[in-house]
Design a protein around this motif. Structure first.
Motif, PDB file in Angstrom:
ATOM      1  N   LEU A  68       6.814  -1.537  -8.313  1.00 15.42           N
ATOM      2  CA  LEU A  68       7.761  -2.021  -7.312  1.00 15.42           C
ATOM      3  C   LEU A  68       9.194  -1.750  -7.741  1.00 15.42           C
ATOM      4  O   LEU A  68      10.031  -1.300  -6.943  1.00 15.42           O
ATOM      5  N   LEU A  69       9.500  -1.988  -9.012  1.00 14.64           N
ATOM      6  CA  LEU A  69      10.849  -1.731  -9.517  1.00 14.64           C
ATOM      7  C   LEU A  69      11.203  -0.252  -9.399  1.00 14.64           C
ATOM      8  O   LEU A  69      12.351   0.105  -9.094  1.00 14.64           O
ATOM      9  N   GLN A  70      10.244   0.616  -9.615  1.00 20.02           N
ATOM     10  CA  GLN A  70      10.497   2.046  -9.491  1.00 20.02           C
ATOM     11  C   GLN A  70      10.818   2.422  -8.046  1.00 20.02           C
ATOM     12  O   GLN A  70      11.604   3.340  -7.798  1.00 20.02           O
ATOM     13  N   GLN A  71      10.238   1.718  -7.100  1.00 16.02           N
ATOM     14  CA  GLN A  71      10.584   1.932  -5.696  1.00 16.02           C
ATOM     15  C   GLN A  71      12.011   1.456  -5.411  1.00 16.02           C
ATOM     16  O   GLN A  71      12.775   2.132  -4.732  1.00 16.02           O
ATOM     17  N   VAL A  72      12.355   0.298  -5.950  1.00 17.99           N
ATOM     18  CA  VAL A  72      13.671  -0.301  -5.696  1.00 17.99           C
ATOM     19  C   VAL A  72      14.797   0.471  -6.365  1.00 17.99           C
ATOM     20  O   VAL A  72      15.878   0.652  -5.783  1.00 17.99           O
ATOM     21  N   PHE A  73      14.563   0.953  -7.579  1.00 19.35           N
ATOM     22  CA  PHE A  73      15.632   1.592  -8.346  1.00 19.35           C
ATOM     23  C   PHE A  73      15.536   3.109  -8.399  1.00 19.35           C
ATOM     24  O   PHE A  73      16.190   3.748  -9.221  1.00 19.35           O
ATOM     25  N   ALA A  74      14.737   3.688  -7.516  1.00 22.44           N
ATOM     26  CA  ALA A  74      14.671   5.149  -7.438  1.00 22.44           C
ATOM     27  C   ALA A  74      16.052   5.699  -7.090  1.00 22.44           C
ATOM     28  O   ALA A  74      16.838   5.054  -6.397  1.00 22.44           O
ATOM     29  N   GLU A  75      16.348   6.894  -7.577  1.00 17.57           N
ATOM     30  CA  GLU A  75      17.652   7.506  -7.336  1.00 17.57           C
ATOM     31  C   GLU A  75      17.555   8.600  -6.283  1.00 17.57           C
ATOM     32  O   GLU A  75      16.725   9.494  -6.378  1.00 17.57           O
ATOM     33  N   ASN A  76      18.415   8.504  -5.274  1.00 18.84           N
ATOM     34  CA  ASN A  76      18.482   9.520  -4.222  1.00 18.84           C
ATOM     35  C   ASN A  76      17.127   9.793  -3.565  1.00 18.84           C
ATOM     36  O   ASN A  76      16.827  10.919  -3.192  1.00 18.84           O
ATOM     37  N   GLY A  77      16.305   8.737  -3.483  1.00 16.62           N
ATOM     38  CA  GLY A  77      15.021   8.885  -2.805  1.00 16.62           C
ATOM     39  C   GLY A  77      13.912   9.417  -3.668  1.00 16.62           C
ATOM     40  O   GLY A  77      12.770   9.417  -3.269  1.00 16.62           O
ATOM     41  N   ALA A  78      14.249   9.896  -4.895  1.00 10.50           N
ATOM     42  CA  ALA A  78      13.219  10.431  -5.775  1.00 10.50           C
ATOM     43  C   ALA A  78      12.772   9.360  -6.746  1.00 10.50           C
ATOM     44  O   ALA A  78      13.578   8.684  -7.358  1.00 10.50           O
ATOM     45  N   SER A  79      11.457   9.172  -6.907  1.00 12.75           N
ATOM     46  CA  SER A  79      10.914   8.130  -7.760  1.00 12.75           C
ATOM     47  C   SER A  79      10.555   8.640  -9.149  1.00 12.75           C
ATOM     48  O   SER A  79       9.939   7.952  -9.922  1.00 12.75           O
TER      49      SER A  79
ATOM     50  N   LYS B   1       0.843  -1.203   0.000  1.00 12.12           N
ATOM     51  CA  LYS B   1       0.000   0.000   0.000  1.00 12.12           C
ATOM     52  C   LYS B   1       0.871   1.243   0.000  1.00 12.12           C
ATOM     53  O   LYS B   1       0.586   2.223  -0.696  1.00 12.12           O
ATOM     54  N   ARG B   2       1.960   1.203   0.735  1.00 10.35           N
ATOM     55  CA  ARG B   2       2.882   2.339   0.778  1.00 10.35           C
ATOM     56  C   ARG B   2       3.734   2.423  -0.493  1.00 10.35           C
ATOM     57  O   ARG B   2       4.104   3.515  -0.937  1.00 10.35           O
ATOM     58  N   PHE B   3       4.032   1.274  -1.084  1.00  4.40           N
ATOM     59  CA  PHE B   3       4.815   1.260  -2.322  1.00  4.40           C
ATOM     60  C   PHE B   3       4.000   1.720  -3.524  1.00  4.40           C
ATOM     61  O   PHE B   3       4.551   2.085  -4.555  1.00  4.40           O
ATOM     62  N   GLY B   4       2.675   1.673  -3.413  1.00  3.37           N
ATOM     63  CA  GLY B   4       1.820   2.082  -4.524  1.00  3.37           C
ATOM     64  C   GLY B   4       1.315   0.942  -5.376  1.00  3.37           C
ATOM     65  O   GLY B   4       0.754   1.168  -6.453  1.00  3.37           O
ATOM     66  N   LEU B   5       1.475  -0.310  -4.913  1.00  3.95           N
ATOM     67  CA  LEU B   5       0.956  -1.458  -5.642  1.00  3.95           C
ATOM     68  C   LEU B   5      -0.519  -1.611  -5.309  1.00  3.95           C
ATOM     69  O   LEU B   5      -0.893  -1.703  -4.137  1.00  3.95           O
TER      70      LEU B   5
END
Length: 339
Positions: free
Chosen positions: A212-223, A184-188
């Motif tokens: 989910l991949l966008q959460q895992v591979f976000a850069e410097n905390g920004a998605s 729910k927090r990840f946006g799935l």
């Protein structure tokens, strides 16, 4: 090597419709072990956290001629979903009767995304990324690092797809309930955890796996260009990315096929999943991860499939879909990259 997450393109028609998959309940103990083994080979028998890993599909053929995707015109006036639908035509035409596939792709450079396919799919072992992401998020909330034992489980679960380790961490996160809270927090929005200990029968969509991949591979905390932050902090993202970039050699297939072909240029991080369904004898084959093309372009790709007669044919379908997805955005002089 981390990448940014773009805001969801609500203006694009995301052709991913959730469909219900009803499964009978399963008990624990001896009944669970029997049901788990019958349900799928990818989710192995688990009698303790130290049970041996399962090499599902080891006897399957491994060489299937891949589908060569045609060049896709890079017309900026056409919605990416439409371009992807066009690119997928030869892939679906070559697929076996009854086989279904769904794919979602995110172009890190442009921030655009596209999705193709409908329905919900069994995750098989790709849910292991979600399990670890959930564990890391829970540890963050508790203000702690993973324990030495949790790290051992995480390494085995991701790098060699060890099922016993996955079962141990599935229990640690609170099973489906814990997964749902994190998602729910990840946006799935279309992922539902498997019943009891059947984590491999978690239901998901390609679009959710891309999120989910966008959460895992976000850069410097920004998605993405909206500046929305990933729920995972930098340490958690770096840790999970590192494990996905160190998978066992025999599991180098799936979305990595859409990246650079030469050994020197190959850069990818992925997790694959595969399981045969006892009721039908057909295979679910999935792959999610980040790939880099020969020209340095980065893409996040999620492919899920079901109804394959063999594991090898499922791999061929998944790899062809991944190539088609990347071809929509990997453009060189107006034509799609065919690496």
């Amino acid at each position: 090597m981390a990448s940014e997450r773009a805001p969801r393109r609500r203006s694009l028609v995301r052709i991913v419709l959730a469909s219900a998959v009803v499964m009978g309940g399963t008990g624990v103990g001896t009944a669970y072990v029997k049901a788990q083994a019958q349900a799928h080979a990818d989710v192995g028998r688990v009698t303790s956290a130290a049970a041996a890993p399962v090499a599902a599909g080891a006897s399957e053929e491994t060489s299937v001629k891949p589908v060569v995707n045609p060049t896709v015109a890079a017309d900026p006036t056409v919605a990416p979903d439409t371009l992807l639908s066009d690119a997928m035509r030869p892939v679906t035409a070559a697929a076996e009767d009854g086989a279904e596939v769904s794919v979602a792709v995110f172009d890190v450079a442009s921030g655009d995304s596209a999705a193709y396919g409908d329905g919900a799919f069994d995750t098989a072992s790709i849910v292991k990324v979600d399990i670890l992401a959930t564990l890391l998020l829970q540890a963050q909330d508790e203000g702690r690092s993973l324990t030495a034992q949790e790290k051992r489980y995480a390494t085995s679960m991701i790098e060699v797809s060890d099922n016993a380790s996955a079962s141990a961490l599935w229990t640690a996160i609170g099973r489906a309930e814990g997964l749902a809270a994190a998602n729910k927090r990840f946006g799935l929005t279309d992922t539902e955890g498997g019943s009891g200990m059947l984590w491999g029968l978690t239901q998901t969509t390609a679009a959710d796996q891309l999120t989910l991949l966008q959460q895992v591979f976000a850069e410097n905390g920004a998605s993405g260009d909206s500046g929305e932050a990933s729920e995972l902090n930098e340490a958690s993202r770096t840790y999970l990315q590192g494990l996905m970039g160190s998978i066992a050699e025999d599991q180098d297939w799936g979305v990595s096929a859409a990246g650079a072909a030469s050994t020197a240029d190959r850069r990818f991080a992925l997790k694959n999943g595969w399981l045969p369904r006892t009721a039908t004898g057909l295979w679910d084959v999935n792959s999610i991860g980040r790939v880099t093309t020969a020209d340095g372009r980065e893409f996040l790709v999620a492919v899920v499939s079901k109804g394959n007669t063999t594991k090898a044919k499922g791999i061929s379908l998944v790899e062809s879909a991944a190539r088609a997805a990347v071809s929509v955005f990997a453009v060189d002089s107006g034509t799609a990259d065919q690496s």
